[in-house]
Design a protein around this motif. Structure first.
Motif, short mmCIF file in Angstrom:
data_model
loop_
_atom_site.label_atom_id
_atom_site.label_comp_id
_atom_site.label_asym_id
_atom_site.label_seq_id
_atom_site.Cartn_x
_atom_site.Cartn_y
_atom_site.Cartn_z
N UNK A 74 123.51 8.96 68.49
CA UNK A 74 123.01 7.66 68.75
C UNK A 74 123.38 6.71 67.65
N UNK A 75 123.57 5.32 67.97
CA UNK A 75 123.93 4.50 66.86
C UNK A 75 123.33 3.14 67.44
N UNK A 76 122.88 2.27 66.63
CA UNK A 76 122.22 0.91 67.08
C UNK A 76 123.37 -0.09 66.71
N UNK A 77 123.32 -1.15 67.67
CA UNK A 77 124.57 -2.04 67.67
C UNK A 77 124.64 -2.59 66.13
N UNK A 78 123.71 -2.74 65.32
CA UNK A 78 123.83 -3.20 64.15
C UNK A 78 124.49 -2.30 63.22
N UNK A 97 115.35 6.22 76.08
CA UNK A 97 116.92 6.06 76.18
C UNK A 97 117.47 5.61 74.99
N UNK A 98 118.71 6.03 74.63
CA UNK A 98 119.43 5.42 73.69
C UNK A 98 120.95 5.70 73.90
N UNK A 99 121.79 4.45 73.45
CA UNK A 99 123.55 4.78 73.66
C UNK A 99 123.77 5.97 72.86
N UNK A 100 124.47 6.87 73.28
CA UNK A 100 124.82 7.90 72.59
C UNK A 100 126.37 8.00 72.49
N UNK A 101 126.95 7.96 71.38
CA UNK A 101 128.42 8.04 71.32
C UNK A 101 129.08 9.45 71.18
N UNK A 102 130.31 9.58 71.64
CA UNK A 102 130.88 11.08 71.40
C UNK A 102 131.68 10.94 70.18
N UNK A 103 131.27 12.06 69.23
CA UNK A 103 132.16 12.31 67.84
C UNK A 103 132.49 13.66 67.87
N UNK A 104 133.39 13.69 67.03
CA UNK A 104 133.79 15.32 66.76
C UNK A 104 132.66 15.70 65.68
N UNK A 105 132.33 16.85 66.04
CA UNK A 105 131.16 17.49 64.90
C UNK A 105 131.52 19.15 64.64
N UNK A 106 131.29 19.49 63.49
CA UNK A 106 131.87 20.64 62.85
C UNK A 106 131.44 21.91 63.96
N UNK A 107 130.24 21.87 64.29
CA UNK A 107 129.45 23.07 64.98
C UNK A 107 130.60 23.51 66.02
N UNK A 108 131.10 22.59 66.68
CA UNK A 108 131.96 22.80 67.79
C UNK A 108 132.83 24.08 67.54
N UNK A 109 133.44 23.46 66.49
CA UNK A 109 134.70 24.74 66.03
C UNK A 109 134.28 26.08 66.09
N UNK A 110 133.14 26.48 65.82
CA UNK A 110 132.66 27.91 65.70
C UNK A 110 132.24 28.24 67.13
#
Ligand code: NDP
Length: 395
Positions: A250-254, A221-234
């Motif tokens: 996913x991003x770590x706290x550090x 399990x990993x914390x996963x953050x919502x981002x905009x990413x380019x493949x969604x546009x197409x």
């Protein structure tokens, strides 16, 4: 006749592309590796002493220079793995010389942290007139993720209603802070506002505002953050019946703490500032300080897991599937002297170019990945080091 493949850029992704093209030399023929810094091309060439590789210095911001090189070496295809800033100049050179084109990331202007396909899609007519194919975003995400969506659409659904793209890099390089691909591009991407698409509209979020925990197979399990990413546009244009698409990374706290501090002190700025009589761009200076992503290879341990969860209808019944690919950083390094992020980008770039050179994928104009038949690409992924899995989930 033996083909000539021109690869532009000599960074982390390029190293993998060159290694993999050499492993498929029957298709790619002679490799011409051209980039801003000739010594970086020569370093990659020195890793493959038996291969047919020529190196060249090239400023890919200059269309005329690219045109001259394409003509001199008589390239059959151009694989652009320089930076997104060079997409348009390289595309224009391909149109002028009628040479097929492929890249892994969509165009960005150096002075504006915004990426979109608009200016590349606008070149569709010119590619058609030149009678050539341009393939956009043939990396992992975009790239393999678009293929996963197209594969799900072709084989598993009548209609896909929601897609979540889930990108986990659980690699540990031992540094307090480093980025896995070009720091400038990476930091611009993750410090921007988030965005997802629902019911025909883009919804904006603050950076890192939306988080979910996802249990990634072989990683946990990993914390996963919502981002905009380019493949969604197409994908919103090409996936039938889509109601929502989101992208999580996913991003770590550090990593997040460093990002926050760098942002707060202005080190992620992309506008020139005056420093002791010199003009500098903060994020470019930061790039100079951070470890070169290519140097992370020998230090990185752990796995990447990138995939998509699609939910929709098949024969009137609700269905949910997860298609994902897991790759071990150390295996990538053993095979290509590169860490997993470069590997998982470089292999799909090679596969896209291979299918184009073989004529398995063909067409005139500018294409996003999901517009093409996913089956040959998915087959190549299994054979070229990126085997994928598919799981049915409870809908
Ligand atoms: P690097 O920074 O490691 O490499 C970029 C290379 O491009 C460098 O060799 C650099 O030259 C060269 N370059 C930059 N400007 C020019 C120029 N004007 N003329 C000629 N060469 C130039 O980046 P990566 O290898 O990490 O990334 C390559 C591409 O892959 C990027 O576009 C990135 O966004 C994309 N990417 C895509 C992913 C996907 O999944 N789709 C994931 C990760 C990356 P120099 O050595 O002199 O600096």
């Amino acid at each position: 006749m033996k083909k000539t493949t021109l690869i532009i850029g000599a960074g982390g992704v390029s190293r993998v592309v060159v290694h993999k093209c050499v492993m498929n030399a029957d298709v790619f023929g002679k490799i011409v590796l051209a980039s801003r810094t000739l010594s970086k091309c020569d370093e990659i060439k020195s890793e493959l002493p038996d291969a047919d590789i020529e190196t060249a210095a090239l400023n890919a911001d200059n269309t005329a220079e690219i045109v001259a090189l394409i003509k001199r070496v008589n390239a059959d295809i151009v694989i652009n793995v320089a930076l997104p800033y060079q997409d348009l100049t390289i595309m224009d050179a391909c149109v002028e010389t009628k040479t097929p084109y492929l890249d892994t990331a969509n165009y960005e202007h150096p002075d504006e942290a915004k990426f979109e396909y608009k200016l590349q899609w606008e070149r569709d007519e010119k590619f058609k007139e030149a009678g050539i194919m341009g393939l956009l975003g043939s990396g992992f995400d975009p790239g393999a993720t678009n293929m996963f969506c197209a594969y799900a659409q072709k084989h598993y659904f009548d209609e896909i209603h929601t897609i979540d793209i889930l990108d986990c890099n659980a690699g540990d390089h031992g540094y307090a802070f480093a980025t896995n691909f070009n720091p400038e591009i990476n930091l611009r991407e993750v410090s921007a506002k988030g965005r997802y698409w629902e019911n025909g509209e883009w919804i904006e979020t603050e950076p890192m505002e939306i988080m979910q925990v996802w249990d990634y197979p072989e990683v946990g399990p990993k914390d996963s953050y919502l981002l905009y990413h380019e493949e969604m546009e197409s994908l919103v244009k090409h996936i039938k019946g889509l109601k929502r698409i989101r992208f999580f990374m996913t991003f770590g706290q550090s990593y997040l703490k460093h990002m926050e501090v760098l942002q707060n002190v202005g080190m992620l700025g992309i506008k020139e500032i005056e420093h002791k009589g010199m003009k500098i761009v903060p994020i470019e200076f930061l790039k100079t300080l951070l470890p070169d992503p290519a140097s992370l290879g020998p230090r990185t341990k752990g796995k990447t897991n990138i995939g998509i969860v699609a939910e929709g209808l098949k024969d009137g019944v609700k269905k949910k599937i997860y298609i994902y690919q897991v790759k071990d950083h150390e295996d990538c390094y053993a095979e290509t002297n590169s860490q997993g992020v470069s590997y998982t980008t470089g292999v799909p770039a090679m596969i896209g170019a291979k299918l184009m050179l073989q004529g398995v994928w063909s067409g005139q104009g500018v294409f996003n990945m999901e517009q093409l038949d996913p089956d040959p690409f998915m087959k190549e992924m299994n054979e070229q080091g990126l085997p994928w899995q598919i799981k049915e989930l409870d809908a």
